[in-house]
Design a protein around this motif. Structure first.
Motif, mmCIF file in Angstrom:
data_model
loop_
_atom_site.group_PDB
_atom_site.id
_atom_site.type_symbol
_atom_site.label_atom_id
_atom_site.label_comp_id
_atom_site.label_asym_id
_atom_site.label_seq_id
_atom_site.Cartn_x
_atom_site.Cartn_y
_atom_site.Cartn_z
ATOM 1 N N TYR A 453 0.837 -1.207 0.000
ATOM 2 C CA TYR A 453 0.000 0.000 0.000
ATOM 3 C C TYR A 453 0.871 1.256 0.000
ATOM 4 O O TYR A 453 1.825 1.378 0.776
ATOM 5 C CB TYR A 453 -0.919 -0.010 1.220
ATOM 6 C CG TYR A 453 -1.797 1.216 1.343
ATOM 7 C CD1 TYR A 453 -2.855 1.422 0.462
ATOM 8 C CD2 TYR A 453 -1.569 2.163 2.344
ATOM 9 C CE1 TYR A 453 -3.662 2.545 0.569
ATOM 10 C CE2 TYR A 453 -2.379 3.284 2.465
ATOM 11 C CZ TYR A 453 -3.416 3.473 1.576
ATOM 12 O OH TYR A 453 -4.212 4.595 1.687
ATOM 13 N N ARG A 457 -2.245 9.436 0.840
ATOM 14 C CA ARG A 457 -3.207 10.294 1.525
ATOM 15 C C ARG A 457 -2.684 10.705 2.902
ATOM 16 O O ARG A 457 -2.889 11.842 3.347
ATOM 17 C CB ARG A 457 -4.558 9.595 1.631
ATOM 18 C CG ARG A 457 -5.232 9.396 0.268
ATOM 19 C CD ARG A 457 -6.444 8.485 0.354
ATOM 20 N NE ARG A 457 -7.501 9.042 1.165
ATOM 21 C CZ ARG A 457 -8.450 9.892 0.725
ATOM 22 N NH1 ARG A 457 -8.444 10.276 -0.542
ATOM 23 N NH2 ARG A 457 -9.395 10.329 1.530
ATOM 24 N N ASP A 489 -2.710 1.522 -4.377
ATOM 25 C CA ASP A 489 -3.129 2.738 -3.680
ATOM 26 C C ASP A 489 -4.650 2.759 -3.574
ATOM 27 O O ASP A 489 -5.336 1.816 -3.998
ATOM 28 C CB ASP A 489 -2.607 3.985 -4.389
ATOM 29 C CG ASP A 489 -3.148 4.127 -5.807
ATOM 30 O OD1 ASP A 489 -3.837 3.210 -6.293
ATOM 31 O OD2 ASP A 489 -2.875 5.167 -6.441
ATOM 32 N N ASP A 490 -5.175 3.835 -3.005
ATOM 33 C CA ASP A 490 -6.615 3.933 -2.809
ATOM 34 C C ASP A 490 -7.375 3.918 -4.128
ATOM 35 O O ASP A 490 -8.488 3.386 -4.198
ATOM 36 C CB ASP A 490 -6.949 5.204 -2.018
ATOM 37 C CG ASP A 490 -6.439 5.133 -0.594
ATOM 38 O OD1 ASP A 490 -7.198 4.704 0.282
ATOM 39 O OD2 ASP A 490 -5.269 5.477 -0.367
ATOM 40 N N SER A 494 -10.084 1.106 -4.666
ATOM 41 C CA SER A 494 -11.466 1.583 -4.631
ATOM 42 C C SER A 494 -12.175 1.487 -5.974
ATOM 43 O O SER A 494 -13.387 1.723 -6.040
ATOM 44 C CB SER A 494 -11.499 3.051 -4.169
ATOM 45 O OG SER A 494 -10.853 3.213 -2.925
ATOM 46 N N MET A 523 -6.825 6.298 4.750
ATOM 47 C CA MET A 523 -7.277 5.402 3.689
ATOM 48 C C MET A 523 -8.775 5.579 3.471
ATOM 49 O O MET A 523 -9.533 5.746 4.426
ATOM 50 C CB MET A 523 -6.969 3.944 4.056
ATOM 51 C CG MET A 523 -7.357 2.939 2.968
ATOM 52 S SD MET A 523 -7.147 1.210 3.501
ATOM 53 C CE MET A 523 -5.366 1.096 3.607
ATOM 54 N N THR A 524 -9.208 5.559 2.215
ATOM 55 C CA THR A 524 -10.632 5.727 1.933
ATOM 56 C C THR A 524 -11.432 4.566 2.494
ATOM 57 O O THR A 524 -10.913 3.450 2.654
ATOM 58 C CB THR A 524 -10.894 5.816 0.420
ATOM 59 O OG1 THR A 524 -10.514 4.568 -0.191
ATOM 60 C CG2 THR A 524 -10.113 6.955 -0.214
ATOM 61 N N ALA A 527 -11.522 1.577 0.150
ATOM 62 C CA ALA A 527 -10.320 0.749 0.184
ATOM 63 C C ALA A 527 -10.299 -0.129 1.433
ATOM 64 O O ALA A 527 -9.932 -1.310 1.374
ATOM 65 C CB ALA A 527 -9.077 1.636 0.132
ATOM 66 N N GLN A 528 -10.694 0.433 2.570
ATOM 67 C CA GLN A 528 -10.764 -0.371 3.790
ATOM 68 C C GLN A 528 -11.728 -1.539 3.626
ATOM 69 O O GLN A 528 -11.444 -2.665 4.068
ATOM 70 C CB GLN A 528 -11.209 0.512 4.961
ATOM 71 C CG GLN A 528 -10.221 1.598 5.349
ATOM 72 C CD GLN A 528 -10.731 2.447 6.498
ATOM 73 O OE1 GLN A 528 -11.143 1.923 7.539
ATOM 74 N NE2 GLN A 528 -10.729 3.754 6.309
#
Length: 571
Positions: A453, A457, A489-490, A494, A523-524, A527-528
């Motif tokens: 990751y 952000r 990445d996010d 996402s 993290m968005t 994404a989580q």
């Protein structure tokens, strides 16, 4: 101590899968992964042979152009990328004797001579899109043509207010700068450069000419307490994307001590960096990519200072992965000895190769050697290529082959290649080695199922270079354990097409069974949620909060290749 570097190429010899249907539309076939053949390994296609930056720093007369192309071809340098060096580009520090006006009819007459000769010799010709660098300015002609697309910023006042301003030049004596956050600036740039190349040598597009090269484009970087980029119409676009008024949150950039930021100000910083980097991708890179594809070409290039994880904050691009994934041939720049034998080297070639892997393409480039000095040896050149190619790159653009070394030009950017280099006659074997290695690594799909990751952000919030240290340490630790990985990445976590299949999270063309995550407070949520779904499906999410946890955490990951005894220098 003798250190031996062995490059283990792990590929599955099967066709790759496009990242997503919309992205692959119109993409040239030559960027796709290949099926291996011994014939192609013996004699790779011309695009895999190293390209030389051919600096037009002197009079580009037809006879000289044909003579120097013959010299390149005779030394198995089967690709070339012309870098025009007009007088107006750095007239004080890099003044040249190029005697045709950049982008004039006479200039394109010489371009046509060069392209026709390169095609006759079976060479691959890259279109470099600028006169000097950074790209996007057309050597100042964009703002000369459209003064309204010059860089716009907001400057911070002592009383807490912000004043609109226009940045005419980044430094005294330099050419006018265009706002690459403004799509109309890019449209003007394309009309001045790309469209004229199409008119002059478009008959070679998709044949001798396959690639465009954009070099270190950037926007005005945000500096807390001083300035923020503010393209025309920023308020309306920001409100549409984020649902609130950006002007009301600019106090997040008046604060210079990050520990003084409130949670609301941190969120504003994230949203503003998110806005600038998305706008940069959409307004510049995607327009270049779409134009290239419409003309049967692939867009390529690199950013400025991508060898520093924190550069996404300190430099004018915001997020390294966004623009790289918006190119058909993403790349990196290795010109200031950022990589060197015997020192601790950064993993940054992984940025470009990860973007290509997730796009489902085979080609990722490195611009290498420029400014390394004339003492650079073939053995060192091979080491630099091996370091980058084993981390997933497949194309090499070298610097530089100068048109002229007369007078002060002998002191230009070095190393110099060509007849002025006493090792030039010994480089054909190096060129062939690079071509074969690049071809081999373009076959099949990367055997990578680990994602690392990229906490961009969190870096947007902190504005502290030290906060990139854990990410960099995780990258080095994974490589030293032979755990090959891609950067995620996010954005890619996402993206709507992402899905779970057979215990792997499919992100673009890649499937990851393990995701390694350092501290990620910003993290968005999307994404989580994807990471939780991966764990629920039997995959691994390895969370590491500090440097002391790395060894224990990464011991849970099966390496790409098992080494007994451990061999941390094996790649």
């Amino acid at each position: 101590m003798l250190t031996v570097l062995i490059a283990l190429v792990m590929v599955a010899l099967e066709p790759s899968v496009a990242a997503e249907e919309g992205d692959s539309l119109g993409r040239p076939d030559f960027v796709e992964c290949r099926d291996f053949s011994w014939k192609s390994l013996s004699e790779p296609e011309n695009l895999f042979w190293p390209a030389y930056f051919w600096y037009w720093n002197g009079p580009p007369t037809p006879d000289v152009l044909r003579q120097q192309l013959a010299d390149m071809a005779g030394h198995e340098a089967r690709s070339v990328c012309v870098v025009p060096m007009p007088h107006e580009f750095r007239p004080v520090t890099m003044n040249t004797s190029m005697d045709v006006d950049y982008l004039s009819p006479e200039f394109f007459q010489r371009v046509k001579v060069a392209v026709d000769e390169a095609a006759r010799r079976g060479m691959n010709y890259w279109i470099y899109d600028e006169g000097g660098w950074p790209s996007g300015l057309a050597a100042g002609r964009v703002v000369q043509t459209r003064p309204d697309v010059a860089v716009r910023v907001l400057r911070c006042n002592a009383d807490g207010t912000w004043t609109p301003d226009i940045v005419a030049k980044w430094a005294p004596g330099e050419i006018g700068v265009a706002d690459l956050l403004n799509p109309e600036s890019t449209q003007t740039f394309i009309s001045l450069t790309h469209e004229r190349y199409a008119a002059a040598v478009g008959s070679h597009f998709g044949k001798a000419i396959k690639f465009t090269f954009t070099d270190e484009p950037k926007y005005e970087a945000a500096v807390p307490g001083s300035v923020v980029p503010w393209p025309l119409g920023a308020e309306d676009v920001f409100r549409r994307w984020f649902g609130y008024d950006a002007i009301e949150t600019l106090d997040a950039f008046r604060v210079t001590k990050m520990q003084d930021l409130t949670t609301a100000q941190k969120k504003a910083r994230v949203d503003l960096f998110d806005f600038w980097s998305r706008q940069f991708r959409d307004a510049y890179f995607l327009q270049l990519r779409d134009w290239a594809r419409q003309h049967g070409l692939a867009s390529g290039g690199h950013l400025d200072n991508e060898d520093d994880t924190f550069a996404s904050v300190s430099r004018g691009f915001g997020s390294v992965m966004r623009p790289l994934r918006a190119m058909d041939v993403p790349g990196v720049d290795v010109i200031w000895r950022q990589i060197w034998p015997g020192q601790e080297n950064h993993h940054f070639p992984k940025f470009a190769s990860s973007a290509a892997h997730q796009n489902g393409t085979a080609l990722a480039l490195t611009e290498s050697f420029g400014v390394y000095g004339n003492g650079l040896t073939p053995a060192q050149m091979k080491w630099l290529v091996d370091y980058q190619y084993v981390r997933g790159l497949t194309l090499l653009v070298c610097g530089v082959y100068p048109l002229s070394t007369r007078d002060h030009l002998m002191l230009g950017e070095r190393p110099h290649f060509g007849p002025v280099n006493p090792l030039w006659d010994f480089l054909p074997d190096f060129h062939r080695y690079v071509a074969r290695l690049g071809y081999l690594l373009s076959c099949g799909r990367p055997a990578i199922d680990i994602g690392l990751y990229y906490p961009v952000r969190d870096l947007w919030v902190s504005a502290t270079p030290a906060d990139a240290a854990l990410h960099d340490a995780l990258a080095q630790a994974l490589l030293r354990r032979q755990c090959d990985f891609d950067i995620v990445d996010d954005d890619v976590l996402s993206a709507p097409p992402a899905r779970l299949e057979d215990g792997a999270l499919l992100l673009g063309a890649m499937g990851y069974r393990t995701i390694v995550v350092g501290p990620a407070n910003w993290m968005t949520q999307a994404a989580q949620d994807r990471l939780k779904a991966l764990e629920a499906a039997g995959g691994q999410v390895i969370r590491v909060d500090d440097l002391g946890q790395i060894d224990a955490a990464l011991a849970k990951i099966a390496p790409t290749i098992e080494c007994d005894p451990p061999s941390p220098d094996l790649r």
